[in-house]
Design an enzyme around this catalytic site. Structure first.
Site, mmCIF file in Angstrom:
data_model
loop_
_atom_site.group_PDB
_atom_site.id
_atom_site.type_symbol
_atom_site.label_atom_id
_atom_site.label_comp_id
_atom_site.label_asym_id
_atom_site.label_seq_id
_atom_site.Cartn_x
_atom_site.Cartn_y
_atom_site.Cartn_z
ATOM 1 N N TRP A 103 1.614 -16.099 13.586
ATOM 2 C CA TRP A 103 0.850 -17.280 13.210
ATOM 3 C C TRP A 103 1.677 -18.300 13.104
ATOM 4 O O TRP A 103 1.813 -19.628 13.356
ATOM 5 C CB TRP A 103 -0.323 -17.258 12.197
ATOM 6 N N ASP A 171 0.349 -22.135 5.253
ATOM 7 C CA ASP A 171 -0.911 -21.484 5.764
ATOM 8 C C ASP A 171 -1.282 -20.298 5.051
ATOM 9 O O ASP A 171 -0.721 -19.317 5.074
ATOM 10 C CB ASP A 171 -0.472 -21.150 7.438
ATOM 11 N N LYS A 195 -11.474 -15.363 6.796
ATOM 12 C CA LYS A 195 -10.934 -14.327 6.220
ATOM 13 C C LYS A 195 -11.199 -14.107 4.896
ATOM 14 O O LYS A 195 -11.883 -12.908 4.373
ATOM 15 C CB LYS A 195 -9.409 -14.192 6.381
#
Ligand code: PLP
Length: 360
Positions: A103, A171, A195
């Site tokens: 990511w 993040d 999530k």
């Protein structure tokens, strides 16, 4: 409820059963108004109240200091990858990234499209967080971006870098609210909801207000943080139902005793599985250095690929869902987000022990 799966999906992921039941109960008649929360104006007093209350719950749970704003945006964490440099990477500045997995790489890719970038640290192999104590940051750094938990590789920061006056942006899509954090260390944190926070469709942004002073004029309205701050996340139609579920999830976390308690449970849950890996004498292989293991995503391998296929097949037959590792890394991954019950982790650890007995 006995027909609930052992859900280890990586995202969208498990939601607390209590939350789903509450949403079901309120689906056709939200708080006695004779309509669903999806059927009313986002300018109604009911939604404005929901919007406010959800912000307040986040402030309380994350202990957000004054000087920060909480936003509910759309476009997922992936849109933040671009919005961050668009808003904060001004001419003459350099954006800095620590890359610990997939990511982070994607975030960097977007910043490269917009301005100058620098990789402050990136281990050769994604198995650990690099040493951050000696981090060198130049004066012209616009910000340092990190991924607090790499969802695919299962690598989680235990401590965060001290960047002095340079804004630290994280993040936290896959580990927001899994443990207490000191928000004042960060200029901005963000997380796609699907999530640990709720359903997909809403992205949480917590941003320090002084960061918003130099946003270039040419940035389009919807892609500017100041637009959404001025409008209190109501510039355009927000993802009403997603925010509503996030609200219920936050109340659920509060009822569980807040983030300290949540972290304790998460550590107990993941210890069950890590212990099986560590005590398997090489039958199961953990892919991350112990010090940086995630309490949200547990990647592991088996000695040979043939056995991995069998593991996945048999675990599926036994009611386990989502254990296949990301296609880019293979193997297995158990995602043990907040809403994954202790019992699911217990059942998985027992399955793993049994599987080894049969095949070891
Ligand atoms: C899932 C994930 C993303 C992508 O989120 P979207 O909301 O799908 O854009 C970004 N970063 C991390 C760490 C993630 O786990």
């Amino acid at each position: 409820m006995s027909n609930r799966a052992y859900n280890f999906n990586a995202g969208p992921a498990a939601l607390p059963l209590e939350v789903l039941q509450k949403a079901q109960e309120e689906l056709v008649d939200y708080q006695g108004i004779g309509m669903s929360v999806m059927e009313i104006s986002h300018r109604s007093k009911e939604y404005e109240q929901l919007n406010e209350e959800t912000q307040e719950l986040l402030s309380e749970l994350l202990n957000i200091p004054s000087g920060y704003k909480t936003l509910f945006l759309q476009g997922g964490a992936s849109t933040q990858f671009a919005m961050i440099p668009l808003n904060f990477l001004n001419a003459g500045k350099v954006s800095n990234y620590i890359i610990t997995g997939s990511w982070g790489k994607k975030a960097l890719k977007e910043s490269k499209l917009i301005g100058e970038t620098f990789v402050s640290a990136q281990p050769e192999k994604f198995s650990h967080v690099p040493d951050i104590s000696q981090l060198q940051l130049q004066n012209d750094s616009a910000y340092l971006h990190i991924t607090s938990n790499e969802t695919i590789e299962g690598i989680q920061y235990q401590q965060f870098p001290d960047t002095g006056s340079i804004p630290l942006i994280a993040d936290m899509s896959s580990d927001i609210l899994c443990r207490p954090i000191d928000v004042s260390q960060f200029a901005m944190i963000y997380a796609g909801a699907q999530k640990n926070l709720g359903p997909s469709g809403v992205t949480l942004v917590v941003v320090r207000e002084d960061l918003l002073e130099d946003i270039p004029d040419h940035i389009p309205t919807m892609l500017r943080y100041d637009t959404h701050i001025k409008a209190n996340s109501l510039y355009n139609t927000p993802p009403v139902y997603s925010v509503y579920i996030v609200n219920l999830v936050l109340k659920w976390i509060k009822e569980k005793g807040g983030l300290e308690q949540i972290e304790k449970i998460n550590r107990e849950k993941t210890k069950l599985i890590y212990d099986v890996i560590d005590e398997s004498q090489g039958f199961y292989i953990g892919t991350v250095d112990k010090k940086d293991r995630s309490i949200m995503n547990i990647p592991f391998r088996l000695k040979d690929e043939h056995l991995e296929k069998q593991f996945l097949k048999q675990s599926e037959e036994d009611g386990f869902v989502g254990l296949k590792g990301h296609r880019s890394v293979g193997g297995m991954r158990a995602s043990t987000y907040n809403a994954v019950p202790f019992e699911s982790c217990k059942a998985l650890s027992q399955f793993m022990v049994e599987f080894q007995k049969r095949n070891g």
